[in-house]
Design a protein around this motif. Structure first.
Motif, PDB file in Angstrom:
ATOM      1  N   ASN A  15       0.831  -1.214   0.000  1.00  0.00           N
ATOM      2  CA  ASN A  15       0.000   0.000   0.000  1.00  0.00           C
ATOM      3  C   ASN A  15       0.864   1.262   0.000  1.00  0.00           C
ATOM      4  O   ASN A  15       0.452   2.286  -0.521  1.00  0.00           O
ATOM      5  N   GLY A  16       2.087   1.235   0.557  1.00  0.00           N
ATOM      6  CA  GLY A  16       2.903   2.447   0.535  1.00  0.00           C
ATOM      7  C   GLY A  16       3.114   2.934  -0.880  1.00  0.00           C
ATOM      8  O   GLY A  16       3.050   4.132  -1.173  1.00  0.00           O
ATOM      9  N   TYR A  17       3.306   1.985  -1.796  1.00  0.00           N
ATOM     10  CA  TYR A  17       3.550   2.351  -3.214  1.00  0.00           C
ATOM     11  C   TYR A  17       2.334   3.097  -3.764  1.00  0.00           C
ATOM     12  O   TYR A  17       2.449   4.171  -4.373  1.00  0.00           O
ATOM     13  N   ALA A  18       1.134   2.562  -3.490  1.00  0.00           N
ATOM     14  CA  ALA A  18      -0.084   3.175  -4.047  1.00  0.00           C
ATOM     15  C   ALA A  18      -0.247   4.594  -3.515  1.00  0.00           C
ATOM     16  O   ALA A  18      -0.448   5.550  -4.279  1.00  0.00           O
ATOM     17  N   SER A  19      -0.062   4.775  -2.211  1.00  0.00           N
ATOM     18  CA  SER A  19      -0.354   6.121  -1.673  1.00  0.00           C
ATOM     19  C   SER A  19       0.752   7.094  -2.068  1.00  0.00           C
ATOM     20  O   SER A  19       0.487   8.259  -2.378  1.00  0.00           O
ATOM     21  N   LYS A  20       1.997   6.622  -2.135  1.00  0.00           N
ATOM     22  CA  LYS A  20       3.059   7.579  -2.509  1.00  0.00           C
ATOM     23  C   LYS A  20       2.942   7.921  -3.989  1.00  0.00           C
ATOM     24  O   LYS A  20       3.231   9.050  -4.396  1.00  0.00           O
ATOM     25  N   ALA A  21       2.447   6.954  -4.803  1.00  0.00           N
ATOM     26  CA  ALA A  21       2.218   7.293  -6.224  1.00  0.00           C
ATOM     27  C   ALA A  21       1.132   8.364  -6.315  1.00  0.00           C
ATOM     28  O   ALA A  21       1.265   9.360  -7.038  1.00  0.00           O
ATOM     29  N   LEU A  43      -2.560  -6.971  10.131  1.00  0.00           N
ATOM     30  CA  LEU A  43      -2.087  -5.696   9.573  1.00  0.00           C
ATOM     31  C   LEU A  43      -1.323  -5.941   8.274  1.00  0.00           C
ATOM     32  O   LEU A  43      -1.472  -5.193   7.305  1.00  0.00           O
ATOM     33  N   ALA A  44      -0.534  -7.030   8.225  1.00  0.00           N
ATOM     34  CA  ALA A  44       0.232  -7.288   6.995  1.00  0.00           C
ATOM     35  C   ALA A  44      -0.723  -7.537   5.832  1.00  0.00           C
ATOM     36  O   ALA A  44      -0.554  -6.998   4.723  1.00  0.00           O
ATOM     37  N   LEU A  45      -1.789  -8.309   6.081  1.00  0.00           N
ATOM     38  CA  LEU A  45      -2.764  -8.572   4.998  1.00  0.00           C
ATOM     39  C   LEU A  45      -3.420  -7.268   4.568  1.00  0.00           C
ATOM     40  O   LEU A  45      -3.578  -7.002   3.370  1.00  0.00           O
ATOM     41  N   LEU A  46      -3.760  -6.412   5.554  1.00  0.00           N
ATOM     42  CA  LEU A  46      -4.409  -5.143   5.178  1.00  0.00           C
ATOM     43  C   LEU A  46      -3.472  -4.317   4.306  1.00  0.00           C
ATOM     44  O   LEU A  46      -3.893  -3.688   3.327  1.00  0.00           O
ATOM     45  N   CYS A  47      -2.165  -4.348   4.635  1.00  0.00           N
ATOM     46  CA  CYS A  47      -1.212  -3.581   3.807  1.00  0.00           C
ATOM     47  C   CYS A  47      -1.227  -4.123   2.379  1.00  0.00           C
ATOM     48  O   CYS A  47      -1.320  -3.358   1.408  1.00  0.00           O
ATOM     49  N   LEU A  48      -1.182  -5.432   2.256  1.00  0.00           N
ATOM     50  CA  LEU A  48      -1.151  -6.006   0.898  1.00  0.00           C
ATOM     51  C   LEU A  48      -2.449  -5.671   0.164  1.00  0.00           C
ATOM     52  O   LEU A  48      -2.452  -5.173  -0.975  1.00  0.00           O
ATOM     53  N   ALA A  49      -3.585  -5.851   0.851  1.00  0.00           N
ATOM     54  CA  ALA A  49      -4.887  -5.591   0.186  1.00  0.00           C
ATOM     55  C   ALA A  49      -4.952  -4.123  -0.227  1.00  0.00           C
ATOM     56  O   ALA A  49      -5.353  -3.788  -1.343  1.00  0.00           O
ATOM     57  N   GLY A  50      -4.492  -3.231   0.673  1.00  0.00           N
ATOM     58  CA  GLY A  50      -4.530  -1.798   0.345  1.00  0.00           C
ATOM     59  C   GLY A  50      -3.711  -1.511  -0.898  1.00  0.00           C
ATOM     60  O   GLY A  50      -4.097  -0.725  -1.758  1.00  0.00           O
ATOM     61  N   LEU A  88      -2.975  -3.601  -3.442  1.00  0.00           N
ATOM     62  CA  LEU A  88      -3.574  -4.129  -4.685  1.00  0.00           C
ATOM     63  C   LEU A  88      -4.809  -3.330  -5.042  1.00  0.00           C
ATOM     64  O   LEU A  88      -5.067  -3.023  -6.204  1.00  0.00           O
ATOM     65  N   ALA A  89      -5.591  -2.933  -4.031  1.00  0.00           N
ATOM     66  CA  ALA A  89      -6.857  -2.251  -4.348  1.00  0.00           C
ATOM     67  C   ALA A  89      -6.658  -0.743  -4.342  1.00  0.00           C
ATOM     68  O   ALA A  89      -7.601   0.006  -4.087  1.00  0.00           O
ATOM     69  N   GLY A  90      -5.413  -0.270  -4.577  1.00  0.00           N
ATOM     70  CA  GLY A  90      -5.107   1.168  -4.496  1.00  0.00           C
ATOM     71  C   GLY A  90      -6.085   2.027  -5.266  1.00  0.00           C
ATOM     72  O   GLY A  90      -6.799   2.856  -4.674  1.00  0.00           O
ATOM     73  N   PRO A  91      -6.180   1.885  -6.595  1.00  0.00           N
ATOM     74  CA  PRO A  91      -7.060   2.799  -7.359  1.00  0.00           C
ATOM     75  C   PRO A  91      -8.503   2.729  -6.869  1.00  0.00           C
ATOM     76  O   PRO A  91      -9.152   3.758  -6.669  1.00  0.00           O
ATOM     77  N   LEU A  92      -8.985   1.502  -6.570  1.00  0.00           N
ATOM     78  CA  LEU A  92     -10.387   1.373  -6.134  1.00  0.00           C
ATOM     79  C   LEU A  92     -10.598   2.173  -4.855  1.00  0.00           C
ATOM     80  O   LEU A  92     -11.530   2.981  -4.721  1.00  0.00           O
ATOM     81  N   LEU A  93      -9.647   2.006  -3.901  1.00  0.00           N
ATOM     82  CA  LEU A  93      -9.841   2.648  -2.590  1.00  0.00           C
ATOM     83  C   LEU A  93      -9.730   4.170  -2.746  1.00  0.00           C
ATOM     84  O   LEU A  93     -10.490   4.925  -2.134  1.00  0.00           O
ATOM     85  N   SER A  94      -8.812   4.622  -3.639  1.00  0.00           N
ATOM     86  CA  SER A  94      -8.677   6.088  -3.735  1.00  0.00           C
ATOM     87  C   SER A  94      -9.919   6.667  -4.397  1.00  0.00           C
ATOM     88  O   SER A  94     -10.382   7.761  -4.039  1.00  0.00           O
ATOM     89  N   ARG A  95     -10.541   5.913  -5.317  1.00  0.00           N
ATOM     90  CA  ARG A  95     -11.829   6.418  -5.881  1.00  0.00           C
ATOM     91  C   ARG A  95     -12.864   6.516  -4.748  1.00  0.00           C
ATOM     92  O   ARG A  95     -13.576   7.520  -4.602  1.00  0.00           O
TER      93      ARG A  95
END
Lengths: 248, 582, 114, 78
Positions: free
Chosen positions: B408-414, B477-484, B486-493
Motif C-alpha cells: 500500500n505504501g507504493y499506491a499512496s506515494k504514487a 495488519l500485513a494482509l491489510l497492507c497487501l490488500a490496500g 492491490l486495491a489502491g485505485p479502487l480505494l482512492s476512488r
C-alpha cells in the motif's frame, strides 16, 4: 562550559518570551466590544429551555453537557492514572493503598505519632458538617451557585476530614479507598446511562429525556448534578485518602 | 434510535465500555471481573463497527448529518457533523485501535485500568473527528492527551516518565495558548461553532483584522503541536519510542493524524484558513526530508521508527496543506486531500505493523540497538515461531514504507507524487523516499543471518514465546497492507467520493498505478536508497550520523520551537493578508 | 486597559516559570499560573457587558455573559487534573533520578539508556 | 478593586516561582487561587469562584503538599 550553557538558556528564554509577547498582545489588549448575542438568547430562553434558573448550570449541564462529560472523564482518567503511577512505585507512603487490601494497619509510623489533639477535635466534628454543606451545594446547583463539581469537591474535603479525624474504633466505611473507588465507578456508569437515557425518549444523546413528559425538565439537571457530585466527590476523596497513606 | 443517535455511537459506545471496565476494576475480581471487562471492550471496540457500516450509504451519497448535541439551541449548544471526512477518520482510528488492542491482549499492558483508558482514548479520537465546535475540540484534545500521557507512562522504562512529562508539559502549555486563541475568536464573533465563527469573521471589516489572524495562528499552532510538524516535533521521538508497543502503534498511527483532519475542518471554513494550510504544507515537505535524515542516524530501533513517523506525517501534511491552499472543493485540491488521507490511512497500517513487529523482536532479543542486534530471524524460529509470521510481517511493512509496488505504501506515494507533481514539495518527497529506503535496509539488518566477525547472534531469553494474539494482529495488519496496495485505485476512488461529494467525477486520479513511469521512479528510489545506505555505513558517514544523533535537545528547546513556530505562522498570515505590502 | 496589561504580565510570569526554572515542580507552578491567568481573562472580559449574577430570579435585567463562566468551569477542572498527573510523574522522576532539576534528570536517564 | 487583586496576584506568582522553599511556593500558589476566587466573586461569577476555591485552592494544594512531602522540600538550583 557552565557559563556558555547558562547564556544559551538565557537567550532561549528571552527569545521565547519575546515571540509569545509579540503574538499574544493583540488578543490580550484588544478592546473590541464583548458579544452579547449568546447572553441575550439565554436571558430570554434559558430558564424556559432547561428549567434551571442558574444560567451557568443550564449551559454546563444542559446546552453543553457533553463538555461536562469530557471533563468528568478527564478527572476519572487523571485520578486512576495518578494512583496507578504512584502505587506502582511501591513507596512506603504509597504502600498504604496498593491495589490489594487497604486495611488500616499499614499506615506508615511517621504519620501516626504526629497527630495532635487539634486534628482529632476539629476534623472529627467538622467532617459531617462539611459533608452536609457539600450535598447542599450539589443538589441546589440549578437554583443557587454551585453544582456537580463544586459540591463533589466539598464532599471530597468532607471525606478527608472524616478520614483524618476518625478514632481507631469507630471509622466509617466511607474512608476506605476500595469503597470510594466503587462509588466513583458506579457514579461514572450511571452518568453515562443518564446521558444515554435522552436517546431512549427520542430527544437525542445528552438530550433532556423529560422534555416531553409531565415532570419539570429541571429534574434532569438535578439528577446529573447528583451523579456528577457523587462521582467527583468519591474520585477526589479516593485520591486524597490514597495520598495520605491511610491515616488511622 | 433516530439517525443522529446512531451517528454518535462511535463516541458514546467506547465511553460506556470504559465505564464497564472501570466497574470491573472496582467491583469484581477474578473471572467475573475479566468477563465484565471484555464485555466492555466488545461494546467499546466491536459495536461501533456496526454504526460505521450503517453510516456508509449515507456518506457515500454525499450527504452530511449535522446535529446539535441533545437538540438544544445551536448558538450555545455543541454541533457535531458526520460526513465523509468524519467517517474515514473514524475508520482509521478504529482499525488501528482494534489491531493494537488485540496485540496488547498478547504482549502489551493488561488489566481493566488499561482497557478503560484505551477505550476512552478511542472515544476521544472519534469525537475529535466529528466535532465542529471549537471549545468541544479543546475538551476532546485534552481527553485524548491525558489518556495518552498515562499510556506512555505505563511502560515503566526509566526514560518513559521523562518522555511523558515533557509531552504533558508541552501539550498542556499549547492547550492554554489554544484557549487564548479561542478567546480571541469568541470575542470577535460571539459564536462557538466553526460556521458561526466564520460567518462572524466575514461580517467584520477585513475579516476581523489582526486579532482574527493571531487567534487563528494560536489555535492552529496548538493543534499542530500534536501533529508533530517540523518545528514542533521535539516531544514525539521519546514518547513514541518508550511507550509500550501497542501504544506506540496507536500513537504513531492515529494520534498524530486525527488532530490534523480536525484542523482541516477549521481551515476549510475560516477566512484565513487556506493561507495557514499553505504554510503547514511547506513545513510538511521540510519535515519529510529532515525527519528521514535524523531517522537514518538513529541507533535505537523504536526511535528510528518514531522519526520515520515524523517524516511520513510530513508527507501527509505536505499534500494536506496544498489541498487546503487550493480549496478542497476544486478538483486539484480534492485529488491532493484524497492522496493525503490515503497516505495517512496506509501509514497507520504499515507503521503500526512495523512498531508491533520490531517490538516483538526486540522484546524477545532483549536488545534494541540496530548495530548490535543480528540474527533475529533465527532467534524467532527458535522461539517457537514455526510459520515466520513476525519476520514476513516485518518485511511487508518495510517494503510498504519504502513504496515497493505490490504494497500500500507504493499506491499512496504514487497518488501523492501524482497530485503534487511539478511542485518543489514533490522533489523533497522524492529525496525523502530515498532516505526511507536506506534506513529500512539498515533496520532490516537485525534480521540478517550472522556472519563470522559480526557480534554474537541474538538469543531469546529462556521461556519467552510469542503469544498467538500477537501473531494474529501482525498478520492482520500485513494482509491489510497487501490488500490496500492491490486495491489502491479502487480505494482512492472510494475515498475521493467520500471527501468530495459533488466535485469527485471531475477530479483526476493517477492514470495507471503500475504504469512504466511509476515503476521507473520506484526503481530510481530503490537504487538511490541502496547507494545512500552504503554511503551511510562508511567512516565519514558514521561520523556524520553520530553528529546528528548528538545534537542538543533540551526541555527548553521544545518550548522555543513552539513559540517560534507560532510567531512564524502569525507573521506569515499577516503578510499574506497584505498582498500589496507596505 | 491597566487590568489587561497586568493580566498579560501574570501570563508572561507563568510562561517564564515554565521555560526558565529548572526545578520541575516550579514548572508545574508556572503551568497552574498561566491556566489561572487565562481563566481570569475570560471572566474579566465576560463581565464587562452586565452587572448582575447570571441567576434568573424575578426582575433580573442585563446579566453577565454566562457562556465564558460555564466554559471556564471545565478549563479549571482540566487544569487541576493535568497538574495532579504532572505531579505524579514528577514524583516518579524524583524517585528514579533523585533530583527535581530537569537537566540532571535528562543527563542521568541518557547515561542509563546509552 | 480588580487592579488591586491583579497586582497582588502578580506579586504572589513571582514569589511562588522565586522562593527557595517549595512548600512556601505551594502556599503562595493556593493564595493565588484564593485571590482569583475572590476576584471571580467580585466579577459576578459565583459558580467559578466556588470551583476555583474548592478545586484550585483545595485539591491542587493537597496534591502539591503531598508531592513535596513525599520528595524534597529545598529547591537547590536556579
Amino acid at each position: 562550559m557552565m557559563k556558555r550553557q547558562r547564556v544559551i538558556s538565557f537567550l532561549q528564554t528571552f527569545l521565547a518570551l519575546g515571540a509569545v509577547l509579540a503574538v499574544v498582545i493583540p488578543v490580550f489588549l484588544s478592546d473590541f466590544p464583548w458579544p452579547t448575542s449568546a447572553r441575550d438568547y439565554l436571558e430570554a430562553h434559558g430558564v424556559a429551555d432547561s428549567g434551571a434558573r442558574n444560567l451557568v448550570s443550564a449551559i454546563y449541564l444542559g446546552y453543553r453537557a457533553f463538555d461536562t462529560l469530557g471533563e468528568t472523564i478527564v478527572l476519572l482518567v487523571a485520578v486512576s492514572g495518578t494512583i496507578g503511577i504512584i502505587a506502582q512505585s511501591g513507596v512506603s507512603l504509597a504502600r498504604g493503598f496498593g491495589e490489594e487490601a487497604l486495611d488500616r494497619k499499614t499506615a506508615s509510623p511517621r504519620l501516626r505519632h504526629r497527630r495532635t489533639e487539634l486534628i482529632d477535635v476539629v476534623t472529627g466534628k467538622l467532617g459531617p458538617i462539611v459533608l452536609i454543606f457539600g450535598l447542599y451545594v450539589m443538589l441546589f446547583g440549578h437554583l443557587s451557585p454551585g453544582g456537580g463539581f463544586q459540591g463533589g469537591v466539598v464532599i471530597a474535603s468532607g471525606i478527608v476530614f472524616i478520614a483524618l479525624g476518625s478514632k481507631n474504633e469507630d471509622s466509617t466505611r466511607l474512608q476506605e479507598a476500595g469503597m470510594l473507588a466503587r462509588i466513583e465507578a458506579a457514579g461514572f456508569l450511571s452518568l453515562i446511562l443518564a446521558a444515554l437515557s435522552g436517546m431512549v425518549t427520542g430527544s437525542g444523546f445528552f438530550g433532556n429525556p423529560l422534555a416531553g413528559m409531565g415532570a419539570s425538565p429541571v429534574s434532569y439537571i438535578v439528577i446529573l448534578n447528583a451523579v456528577i457530585g457523587l462521582k467527583v466527590g468519591a474520585g477526589i476523596g479516593f485520591m486524597c485518602v490514597a495520598m495520605m497513606g491511610r491515616v488511622e | 434510535m433516530k439517525p443522529p443517535d446512531i451517528m454518535m455511537a462511535p463516541v458514546y459506545l467506547p465511553i460506556l465500555g470504559a465505564a464497564l471496565a472501570f466497574c470491573a476494576k472496582a467491583f469484581f475480581q477474578g473471572r467475573l471481573g475479566k468477563g465484565v471487562e471484555y464485555a466492555g471492550v466488545f461494546v467499546g471496540l466491536g459495536l461501533p463497527w456496526l454504526a460505521l457500516a450503517w453510516g456508509l450509504p449515507l456518506v457515500l451519497s454525499g450527504e452530511a448529518l449535522q446535529i446539535v448535541m441533545g437538540n438544544w439551541f445551536g448558538g450555545v449548544g455543541i454541533l457535531y457533523r458526520f460526513d465523509g471526512l468524519g467517517w474515514l477518520v473514524i475508520l482509521l482510528g478504529y482499525s488501528v485501535a482494534t489491531a493494537a488492542y488485540i496485540y496488547a491482549l498478547g504482549a502489551g499492558p493488561r488489566g481493566p485500568g488499561f482497557s478503560g483508558i484505551f477505550l476512552i482514548q478511542t472515544a476521544a479520537l472519534a469525537a475529535t473527528a466529528m466535532t465542529v465546535d471549537l471549545f468541544n475540540l479543546f475538551v476532546c484534545l485534552e481527553v485524548m492527551g491525558i489518556a495518552s500521557y498515562i499510556l506512555v507512562a505505563k511502560s515503566e522504562k526509566p526514560g518513559a516518565f521523562l518522555a511523558a512529562f515533557s509531552y504533558l508539559m508541552v501539550s498542556a502549555t499549547a492547550m492554554v495558548f489554544f484557549l487564548i486563541g479561542f478567546f480571541g475568536l469568541y470575542r470577535l464573533t460571539g459564536a462557538l461553532s466553526y460556521q458561526g465563527i466564520a460567518e462572524g469573521l466575514r461580517s467584520l471589516p477585513e475579516n476581523g483584522g489582526i486579532i482574527a489572524l493571531v487567534s487563528l495562528s494560536l489555535v492552529v499552532a496548538a493543534v499542530a503541536i500534536r501533529v508533530a510538524v517540523m518545528p514542533l516535533y521535539g516531544w514525539l521521538p521519546d514518547a513514541h519510542a518508550l511507550a509500550p508497543h501497542a501504544i506506540s502503534a496507536v500513537l504513531s498511527g492515529v494520534l498524530i493524524k486525527t488532530p490534523l483532519f480536525a484542523l482541516s475542518r477549521i481551515l476549510m471554513v475560516l477566512p484565513a484558513g487556506p493561507e495557514a494550510g499553505r504554510l503547514m504544507g511547506y513545513a510538511g515537505a521540510v519535515t519529510a526530508l529532515a525527519g528521514v535524515t535524523i531517522a537514518l542516524a538513529q541507533k535505537d530501533t523504536k526511535r528510528l521508527l518514531a522519526y520515520h513517523s515524523i517524516s511520513q506525517i510530513g508527507y501527509v501534511v505536505a499534500a494536506w496543506g496544498a489541498a487546503l491552499a487550493l480549496g478542497v472543493h476544486t478538483p486539484a485540491g480534492l485529488a491532493l486531500m484524497t492522496a493525503a488521507f490515503l497516505h495517512a490511512l496506509y501509514h497507520a497500517l504499515f507503521k503500526g505493523l512495523l512498531f508491533l513487529t520490531i517490538g516483538t523482536t526486540t522484546d524477545l532479543a532483549g536488545e534494541r540497538d540496530v548495530y548490535l542486534l543480528r540474527g533475529a530471524a533465527g532467534m524467532l524460529r527458535r522461539a517457537g515461531e514455526k510459520v515466520p509470521v513476525t519476520l514476513v510481517s516485518f518485511i511487508m511493512g518495510a517494503l510498504a514504507i519504502s513504496a515497493i509496488p505490490p504494497l500500500n505504501g507504493y499506491a499512496s506515494k504514487a497518488a501523492l507524487s501524482y497530485a503534487l507533481k511539478g511542485t518543489w514539495q514533490d522533489g523533497f518527497l522524492f529525496l525523502a523516499g530515498i532516505g526511507t529506503t536506506a534506513s529500512f535496509i539498515k533496520l532490516s539488518r537485525i534480521y540478517w543471518p550472522v556472519r563470522k566477525r559480526a557480534p554474537a547472534p541474538a538469543e531469546s531469553a529462556a521461556g519467552k514465546t510469542i503469544h498467538p494474539a500477537v501473531q494474529f494482529s501482525q498478520g492482520l495488519l500485513a494482509l491489510l497492507c497487501l490488500a490496500g496496495g492491490l486495491a489502491g485505485p479502487l480505494l482512492s476512488r472510494f475515498v475521493m467520493t467520500l471527501l468530495g461529494g459533488d466535485a469527485s467525477p471531475a477530479a483526476s486520479l493517477p492514470p495507471q498505478l503500475f504504469s512504466l513511469q511509476n515503476l521507473q521512479k520506484t526503481g530510481l528510489v530503490a537504487a538511490g536508497g541502496i547507494i545512500l545506505f552504503l554511503l551511510a555505513s562508511t567512516k565519514p558517514g558514521k561520523g556524520l550520523m553520530h553528529l546528528i544523533r548528538r545534537r542538543p535537545r533540551g526541555f527548553q528547546g521544545l518550548f522555543l520551537s513552539f513559540t517560534l513556530g507560532l510567531a512564524g505562522l502569525s507573521l506569515w498570515l499577516f503578510f499574506q493578508s497584505r498582498p500589496v505590502g507596505w | 486597559m491597566l487590568d489587561r496589561l497586568l493580566l498579560l504580565l501574570l501570563f508572561l510570569i507563568g510562561f517564564w516559570g515554565i521555560i526558565a526554572r529548572r526545578n520541575i515542580i516550579k514548572k508545574i507552578f508556572g503551568l497552574t499560573i498561566i491556566n489561572s491567568a487565562v481563566v481570569i481573562l475570560f471572566i474579566l472580559e465576560g463581565s464587562r457587558i452586565g452587572n448582575s449574577t447570571p441567576i434568573m430570579s424575578s426582575g433580573i435585567a442585563d446579566v453577565v455573559d454566562p457562556v465564558p463562566q460555564a466554559l471556564m468551569l471545565t478549563a479549571i477542572v482540566i487544569g487541576v487534573c493535568i497538574t495532579a498527573l504532572a505531579l505524579a510523574m514528577a514524583f516518579r522522576l524524583y524517585r528514579s533520578a533523585g533530583t527535581f532539576d530537569i537537566d540532571e534528570i535528562r543527563r542521568k536517564i541518557h547515561d542509563e539508556a546509552s | 478593586m480588580t487592579t488591586l487583586i491583579l497586582v497582588l496576584l502578580i506579586i504572589l506568582a513571582l514569589y511562588t516561582l522565586l522562593s527557595r522553599d517549595l512548600l512556601h511556593g505551594t502556599i503562595a500558589l493556593s493564595a493565588v487561587s484564593l485571590l482569583s476566587a475572590i476576584l471571580f466573586y467580585y466579577l459576578y461569577a459565583p459558580d467559578v469562584a466556588i470551583t476555583e476555591a474548592a478545586v484550585g485552592a483545595g485539591v491542587s494544594t493537597v496534591v502539591f503538599v503531598w508531592a513535596i512531602r513525599a520528595t524534597e522540600r529545598r529547591d537547590s538550583g536556579k
